[in-house]
Design an enzyme around this catalytic site. Structure first.
Site, mmCIF file in Angstrom:
data_model
loop_
_atom_site.group_PDB
_atom_site.id
_atom_site.type_symbol
_atom_site.label_atom_id
_atom_site.label_comp_id
_atom_site.label_asym_id
_atom_site.label_seq_id
_atom_site.Cartn_x
_atom_site.Cartn_y
_atom_site.Cartn_z
ATOM 1 N N GLU A 77 34.986 47.106 45.946
ATOM 2 C CA GLU A 77 34.680 46.049 44.979
ATOM 3 C C GLU A 77 33.194 45.760 45.040
ATOM 4 O O GLU A 77 32.636 45.574 46.130
ATOM 5 C CB GLU A 77 35.433 44.754 45.320
ATOM 6 C CG GLU A 77 36.916 44.803 45.006
ATOM 7 C CD GLU A 77 37.623 43.501 45.366
ATOM 8 O OE1 GLU A 77 38.851 43.521 45.426
ATOM 9 O OE2 GLU A 77 36.933 42.480 45.610
ATOM 10 N N ASP A 106 33.744 30.704 44.711
ATOM 11 C CA ASP A 106 33.244 31.319 45.940
ATOM 12 C C ASP A 106 32.740 30.307 46.948
ATOM 13 O O ASP A 106 32.162 29.287 46.594
ATOM 14 C CB ASP A 106 32.124 32.313 45.618
ATOM 15 C CG ASP A 106 32.682 33.606 45.054
ATOM 16 O OD1 ASP A 106 33.530 34.218 45.745
ATOM 17 O OD2 ASP A 106 32.311 33.985 43.935
#
Lengths: 406, 274
Positions: free
Chosen positions: B49, B60
Site C-alpha cells: 500500500e 489517521d
C-alpha cells in the site's frame, strides 16, 4: 421549522442522499457511516415530532431569550445616507451569538438518542462556549477541540468554556486553526463511537448536518420575516450576513430564498485581500473539492491540498463553506461578496460609535458590505443585516490590530 | 485474473496469510522511498500500500499525519506518486500496489484522468478512506469499470446489514479495520477479530485483510491465523520516523532497518499462517 414542498422551490434541498446540486454528500470514513445513518433517522423523527418542536421552542424562549429584536439602526442609517438599515440582534442571545440556537437543537437530539458525551470543534470559541453551555445545562461531559493558534487569540472564550465545565483540547496539527480542530473532533468521534455525540457548529460536514444545523438556525429568518412585516408591512429588500461555514447566513437567508424580490448578500472574509492569497473566501477564491464530509468550495492548491485560510476573525478562518451556499452560489440566488480585515475593523469601530453596539468581528464583515451598498440605495430600501455575535471576545484582537495595549 | 487475486491465491497455496505493508509515498524523501519500495517484495511484503499524502487526514493518527506532512514537504504530489509506481512496476510485474488516501487530491486531479494514469502506471487498486459505499458513484464504480480494484473498509461498527452493503460491489479484498478509531491507535482483541472475519465470510468470497493496531510481529502472527492478510502501517511508518533527526536529516541505514523490520513481520506471517 420549515415545510418545503413547492416543486420549484429553492428550499427543497437536500435530496435524499444529502446533496444540494453536486454539493454536500457523506464523505466520511466507513467507521462513521452507521452513526451518520442513525443520526439521520433520529433527526427525521425529531424534525416532525410536535413534542420535540415544543421543547425546542421552550428553550429558545426561556433559555436563549428569543425572539431576538429586529432593531432599526437610526444613526447608522443616517450616517450612510441611503437604505433603511435593520439589525437582527442575535448577539443578544444567551452566550452572545447565534451559535446557541443550533446547540440547543442538537443537544436535545443527543439526549433523545441516549448519548452520554458531547464533543465539538470551535474557531472563535463562540460555538465552543455555546456547546459547553448546553452540555452544562443538560449535565453531559463535554470536550471542545480548538486550534492552538485560536486559543492564543481567543483567551476569554477558552476561560469561559472551562468555567462551564468543558475540557478544552489544544489542537497542534496542521495550521492549528478551525479546520484542524474539526479533523481532531472527527478523530475523537471515530474513536468514541458508542457514546459520543458530535455537535457540529456550522452548516457543513456530512449529511444530515448541513440540513439539521440550517433548520435549527432558520428561526433567525423566520422571526425576521414576521418582525419586518410587523414593522414595515412588507418584506425586506435585501439581506446581508457574514459567512465562515455559513450557519448564521443560512439561518437568515433560507426562509427568503423563494422571495425573488429579496436580494441576498453573503459576505466572505477577504483577509488581507483576495489577491494576497491570505484570505478565507472559498467561493470567491476557491474551487470545488471534498473535505470534512462534504463536497463544497475549498481553498486548495494545484494538488488538492487544503490551503490555510486567513482572517482577522477566527470564526471566519475556515477554508471551506457550507454545501448549500456552494449551490446557491452556482445557481446565482445569493450574491457572494467579500470584505477585508481592514474593512471589517473600520465597520467594527463605526458600529460601536454610532449605535452603541460592539459587534463581533464576524458580522463586522457584513457591516463593511452594508456600508458599501446602503449609500447607493433609496431611503425606502429595507436592508437587514444579521448581527450574529457581540464583540466582547474580540476586543484584544482589535486592540492589537489598532496598536493599543490593554 | 488480477494481480491481487493471483497474489492472494499464491499465498493461500502456501497456507498462510499475506503481509500487506503501508508506507507514505515519498516519506521521508523521494530517493529513500523508492529504494525502500523496490526492496519490499524481497523483504517479504506480498502486497504494497502506498499512501497518497493529504493535508487533512481525518482518519489517521499522529504517525501517519506526520508522514503525510513530510511527504508534502518533500514535494510529493499525485503525479509524483504515480511516477514512482510506474518505475517500480517496470521492474516488478507481480507485486500488487494499492494506493491509499483521501478523495480530494484525486477529485482535483480528475477522476477519469486519475484512473487512466493509475492503470498506465501499473496500480492495481485503491483504498479511499472518505468514500463509503454511499458515494460509490464518485470513484468506486468508475474504478471497477476501468479494471482497478476498489477496496472497501469494514469496521466493528457495522451490523450484518451494513456488512452486506459493504460487500456488495466490493472488489480486490475487504479491509477489516479491527478497531474503531484512527490509524495507529489501540489494539483489537483477536477473538473479536476472528468473529468479525467469520461474519464477513458469510457475505463475501473476497479475501479479508485485517489492519489498524497491528504493532508487533507477534500480533501479526496472531491475526494471520484468522485472516487472509495482515496490514501493517503505523508500526513501519514509525520506524521511518525514527531515522529522521531533529533537523529533518535522514540518518544512514534507514532503508536497511525498515526492510529488516518488514522481514520480521513477514517471518511472523509465514510462521503462524492459517
Amino acid at each position: 421549522m420549515t415545510s418545503n414542498s413547492a416543486p420549484n422551490s429553492l428550499r427543497n434541498g437536500p435530496d435524499e442522499t444529502g446533496h444540494y446540486g453536486i454539493y454536500g454528500g457523506r464523505f466520511v470514513a466507513e467507521t462513521l457511516m452507521p452513526l451518520i445513518l442513525d443520526l439521520e433517522a433520529a433527526w427525521r423523527k425529531c424534525r416532525d415530532d410536535p413534542e420535540f418542536k415544543r421543547e425546542l421552542a421552550y428553550y429558545f424562549k426561556h433559555y436563549i431569550g428569543r425572539p431576538s429584536p429586529l432593531y432599526f439602526a437610526p444613526r447608522l442609517t443616517e450616517h450612510l445616507g441611503g437604505a433603511k438599515i435593520y439589525l437582527k440582534r442575535d448577539e443578544l442571545n444567551h452566550t452572545g451569538a447565534h451559535k446557541i440556537n443550533n446547540c440547543i437543537g442538537q443537544i436535545l437530539l443527543a439526549k433523545r438518542m441516549g448519548r452520554k458525551r458531547i464533543i465539538a470543534e470551535t474557531g472563535a470559541g463562540q460555538h465552543g462556549v455555546a456547546t459547553a453551555t448546553v452540555a452544562a445545562l443538560f449535565n453531559l461531559p463535554c470536550t471542545i477541540y480548538m486550534g492552538a493558534v485560536d486559543i492564543e487569540r481567543q483567551q476569554p472564550n477558552v476561560f469561559r468554556m472551562k468555567l462551564l465545565g468543558a475540557e478544552v483540547v489544544a489542537v497542534q496539527s496542521g495550521s492549528r486553526t478551525l479546520k484542524d480542530a474539526m479533523n481532531e473532533a472527527l478523530r475523537d468521534w471515530v474513536t468514541n463511537i458508542q457514546d459520543t455525540f458530535y455537535i457540529i457548529g456550522t452548516v457543513a460536514g456530512p449529511h444530515p448536518y448541513p440540513e439539521m444545523v440550517r433548520e435549527f438556525q432558520t428561526v433567525i429568518g423566520t422571526e425576521t420575516r414576521e418582525q419586518m412585516l410587523e414593522a414595515e408591512g412588507r418584506l425586506p429588500d435585501s439581506l446581508v450576513a457574514a459567512i465562515g461555514g455559513g450557519s448564521n447566513a443560512m439561518g437568515l437567508f433560507h426562509p427568503f430564498l423563494d422571495d425573488a424580490a429579496v436580494t441576498i448578500y453573503g459576505v466572505e472574509a477577504a483577509g488581507l485581500g483576495i489577491d494576497s492569497g491570505k484570505h478565507a473566501a472559498s467561493l470567491t477564491g476557491g474551487s470545488p473539492g471534498v473535505l470534512h464530509g462534504n463536497r463544497t468550495y475549498l481553498l486548495q492548491d494545484d494538488d488538492g491540498q487544503i490551503i490555510d485560510a486567513h482572517s482577522i476573525s477566527a470564526g471566519l478562518d475556515y477554508p471551506g463553506i457550507g454545501p448549500e451556499h456552494a449551490w446557491l452560489h452556482d445557481v446565482g440566488r445569493v450574491n457572494y461578496v467579500s470584505a477585508t480585515d481592514a474593512e471589517a475593523l473600520e465597520a467594527f469601530k463605526l458600529m460601536a460609535r454610532l449605535e452603541g453596539i460592539i459587534p463581533a468581528l464576524e458580522p463586522s464583515h457584513a457591516l463593511a458590505v452594508v456600508c458599501k451598498l446602503a449609500p447607493k440605495l433609496p431611503p425606502d430600501h429595507l436592508m437587514v443585516m444579521n448581527l450574529c455575535g457581540r464583540g466582547d471576545k474580540d476586543i484584544f484582537t482589535v486592540a492589537a490590530a489598532l496598536g493599543v495595549t490593554i | 485474473m488480477s494481480r491481487l487475486a493471483e497474489k492472494f491465491a499464491a499465498v493461500k497455496a502456501e497456507n498462510r496469510a499475506a503481509l500487506v505493508t503501508y508506507f507514505m509515498a515519498g516519506d521521508p524523501d523521494l530517493t529513500s522511498f523508492e529504494t525502500l519500495l523496490a526492496g519490499l517484495p524481497a523483504a517479504g511484503a506480498d502486497i504494497i500500500e502506498v499512501g497518497m499524502p493529504f493535508s487533512d487526514p481525518m482518519a489517521d493518527g499522529p504517525a501517519i499525519q506526520a508522514a503525510g506532512l513530510r511527504a508534502i514537504a518533500a514535494g510529493v504530489k499525485l503525479p509524483t506518486v504515480l511516477a514512482m509506481v510506474e518505475r517500480f512496476r517496470a521492474k516488478d510485474s507481480t507485486t500488487p500496489i494499492i494506493l491509499m488516501g483521501y478523495f480530494n487530491p484525486i477529485y482535483h486531479y480528475g477522476v477519469t484522468r486519475f484512473l487512466a494514469d493509475a492503470l498506465k502506471a501499473g496500480v492495481d487498486g485503491m483504498i479511499v478512506v472518505d468514500l463509503p459505499p454511499e458515494e460509490d458513484h464518485e470513484l468506486g464504480k468508475p474504478a471497477r469499470a476501468a479494471g482497478l480494484d476498489f477496496i472497501r473498509l469494514a469496521t466493528p461498527t457495522a451490523d450484518d446489514a451494513r456488512l452486506g452493503v459493504i460487500a456488495d460491489n466490493a472488489s480486490g479484498f475487504i479491509y477489516y479495520v479491527s478497531v474503531a478509531g484512527i490509524t495507529g491507535a489501540k489494539t483489537g482483541d483477536v477473538a473479536a477479530i476472528d468473529s468479525a472475519v467469520r461474519r464477513l465470510r458469510a457475505v463475501t468470497d473476497l479475501p479479508i485483510a485485517v489492519g489498524f493496531g497491528i504493532k508487533t510481529p507477534e500480533r501479526a502472527a496472531a491475526v494471520a491465523a484468522v485472516a487472509d492478510g495482515v496490514v501493517v502501517g503505523t508500526a513501519l511508518v514509525e520506524v521511518v520516523a525514527g531515522h529522521i533527526g531533529m533537523d529533518g536529516e535522514v540518518r544512514a541505514g534507514l532503508v536497511a532497518t525498515v526492510l529488516a523490520r518488514v522481514a520480521e513481520f513477514a517471518a511472523a506471517v509465514r510462521r503462524h499462517g492459517a
